[in-house]
Design an enzyme around this catalytic site. Structure first.
Site, mmCIF file in Angstrom:
data_model
loop_
_atom_site.group_PDB
_atom_site.id
_atom_site.type_symbol
_atom_site.label_atom_id
_atom_site.label_comp_id
_atom_site.label_asym_id
_atom_site.label_seq_id
_atom_site.Cartn_x
_atom_site.Cartn_y
_atom_site.Cartn_z
ATOM 1 N N HIS A 17 5.606 -4.792 -0.422
ATOM 2 C CA HIS A 17 5.818 -5.976 0.413
ATOM 3 C C HIS A 17 6.310 -7.105 -0.473
ATOM 4 C CE1 HIS A 17 5.074 -9.199 3.325
ATOM 5 N NE2 HIS A 17 5.066 -8.247 4.227
ATOM 6 N N GLU B 82 3.298 -1.215 8.244
ATOM 7 C CA GLU B 82 4.010 -0.158 8.982
ATOM 8 C C GLU B 82 3.328 1.207 8.946
ATOM 9 O OE1 GLU B 82 7.422 -2.849 9.552
ATOM 10 O OE2 GLU B 82 5.835 -1.780 10.587
#
Ligand code: SDX
Length: 355
Positions: free
Chosen positions: A243, A298
Site C-alpha cells: 500500500h 483487497e
C-alpha cells in the site's frame, strides 16, 4: 522520476484520515471498524454528506430517497448493451444521469451503483435485469437484484460492512481524480466517472478479482510457496498486498475478514486464504526487508464478495458502489474550496535553438 505524489499533501479534509504508520482509518471521527460493525450504507451516506448539502434529509428520509432513486434509474439499463462488465455499466450508466452538484445527483449516483452492477452481472449471464424494490435497504435490494431471492440478514449485513468499510479512504487515486474534476465545476456525475475510471486500474481498485485468480491458481496449501516464488520471479505484483500509505496491516483487512467469518460455509476457504496470506507476507518480508508490504483491503474483499455470490468481474464495480459516497463528499468539499486544482510540472524537454 515521478514520485506519484508520495507524501505530498494536496488537500485538507474533514472526511477521513489514513494513519499509515499505526494502521488506523478514521472516517468522520469514527474508527472504520466501529462503522463496519454498526452502520448500514444509508447511515454512512448521511455521515459523509453531512455539512455538504444544505437540503440533506435525515437518515430515514435519505434511505427512502435512495430507494426511490433506484427505481427511477432502472430505465438506464435498457439503454446499455448486454455483456459488458460492471465497471463499464457504471461508467456508461452514470454518464447518462443529469450532471450537477445537487443532493439529488449524489443520491442518484449512489442508487444507480447496485442497479447497474446487478444488471451487468445478470445480463452478462444472459439473464434479465431485476427491477429494484424501493422498500428494501440498499444492500438487501442489491443482493435481491443480483440473485432474484430475498437476501438473508447475515448476507445483507456483510455487504453493508463491505460498502461502509470502503466508502472513503483519504486522497487515494480515484478520490483525487474526483476532486480534480469537481474543482473545474464539471459536476458530481463527471467526478464519479473520473473516480471509477481511476479505480478500475489493477494497482488501485482493480485488485480484488485478481486476488481470487491468485488463490485459485495456487489451488492447494502445498502449492503456495512454489506459486508465490514463481510469481515474484516473474516480477508480478501479488494482488492484495502492499500500500502506498499503510506501512503496517490495513485495518480494513481484519474488519472484512471478520465479516467473512460471520457468513455460513466460509471456514475452509478462510483457512486456505490465511495460509496463503501468511506465506506471501513471509516471502515479501524476505524479499523487501526495508519495505513493509502488508495485507491491504483487497485480499479479504475478494473472499467476502465471492461468499456473497458476486462474480469477480463485478468486484471493482461493487467497490465503486461504496466509494461513490466518498467521491461525492470529497467533490462537494473541493467545490467548497472554490479553487481549481492545477499543480505545476518541471519541463525536461528540448529547448528551441538560440535564434
Ligand atoms: C487500494 O491509496 C489507497 O488508499 C488505495 C486503497 C483505497 O482504499 O482507495 O487503499 C485501495 O488501491 C489498495 C491497493 C490495491 N492494489 C494491489 O493490491 C496491487 C498490488 N499492490 C502494489 O501494486 C503496490 O503495493 C501498490 C500499488 C498498492 C503501492 O505501490 P507503491 O507505493 O507505489 O509501492 P512501490 O511500487 O514503490 O513498491 C515498492 C517495492 C517495489 O519493488 P522495486 O520495484 O523497488 O524492486 O515493493 C514492490 C514493488 O515492486 N511491491 C510489490 C508489491 N507491492 C509493492 N511486489 C510484489 N507484490 C506487491 N503487492
Amino acid at each position: 522520476m515521478d514520485s506519484g505524489l508520495e507524501d505530498i499533501v494536496a488537500a485538507e479534509t474533514v472526511l477521513s484520515d489514513v494513519d499509515g504508520q499505526n494502521g488506523r482509518l478514521i472516517i468522520r471521527g469514527w474508527p472504520v471498524e466501529m462503522l463496519a460493525a454498526s452502520m448500514a450504507f444509508e447511515d454512512v451516506a448521511h455521515l459523509l454528506w453531512q455539512g455538504f448539502f444544505d437540503d440533506l434529509p435525515d437518515v430515514a428520509e435519505l434511505g427512502a430517497r435512495i430507494g426511490a432513486a433506484r427505481e427511477e434509474v432502472f430505465d438506464l439499463v435498457a439503454d446499455l448493451p448486454a455483456g459488458l462488465d460492471g465497471v463499464s455499466y457504471l461508467r456508461a450508466g452514470w454518464a447518462l444521469l443529469p450532471d450537477d452538484e445537487s443532493i439529488e445527483t449524489a443520491i442518484r449516483l449512489a442508487a444507480a451503483g447496485p442497479v447497474l452492477t446487478a444488471a451487468a452481472v445478470r445480463r452478462r449471464r444472459g439473464e434479465g435485469a431485476i427491477a429494484p424494490d424501493r422498500g428494501l435497504s440498499q444492500s438487501t435490494d442489491f443482493l435481491r437484484m443480483l440473485t432474484g431471492n430475498q437476501a438473508g440478514q447475515a448476507e445483507a449485513r456483510a455487504l453493508d460492512a463491505y460498502l461502509v468499510t470502503v466508502c472513503d479512504h483519504g486522497l487515494n487515486a480515484s478520490t483525487f481524480a474526483a476532486r480534480v474534476v469537481a474543482s473545474t465545476r464539471a459536476g458530481l456525475v463527471s467526478a464519479a466517472v473520473a473516480g471509477i475510471s481511476a479505480l478500475k486500474g489493477p494497482l488501485h481498485g482493480g485488485a480484488p478479482g485478481p486476488v481470487l485468480d491468485m488463490i485459485d491458481a495456487i489451488g492447494s496449501p502445498a502449492n503456495a510457496e512454489r506459486w508465490i516464488e514463481g510469481a515474484l520471479n516473474r516480477g508480478d505484483r501479488l494482488m492484495g498486498f502492499g500500500h502506498r500509505v499503510y506501512r503496517v496491516r490495513d485495518p480494513r483487512a481484519d474488519a472484512l475478514k471478520a465479516a467473512v467469518a460471520r457468513l455460513p460455509g466460509t471456514t475452509g476457504r478462510l483457512e486456505f486464504a490465511e495460509h496463503i496470506e501468511q506465506a506471501i507476507l513471509g516471502r515479501l518480508a524476505a524479499k523487501y526487508p526495508k519495505r513493509r508490504l502488508e495485507t491491504n483491503v483487497e485480499f479479504y474483499t475478494a473472499l467476502l464478495l465471492e461468499a456473497l455470490g458476486l462474480p469477480r468481474e463485478a468486484f471493482t464495480a461493487v467497490f465503486a458502489c461504496g466509494r461513490v459516497l466518498g467521491w461525492t463528499a470529497h467533490a462537494r468539499e473541493q467545490i467548497g474550496e472554490g479553487r481549481l486544482v492545477r499543480p505545476r510540472s518541471v519541463y525536461r524537454g528540448p529547448v528551441p535553438a538560440a535564434a
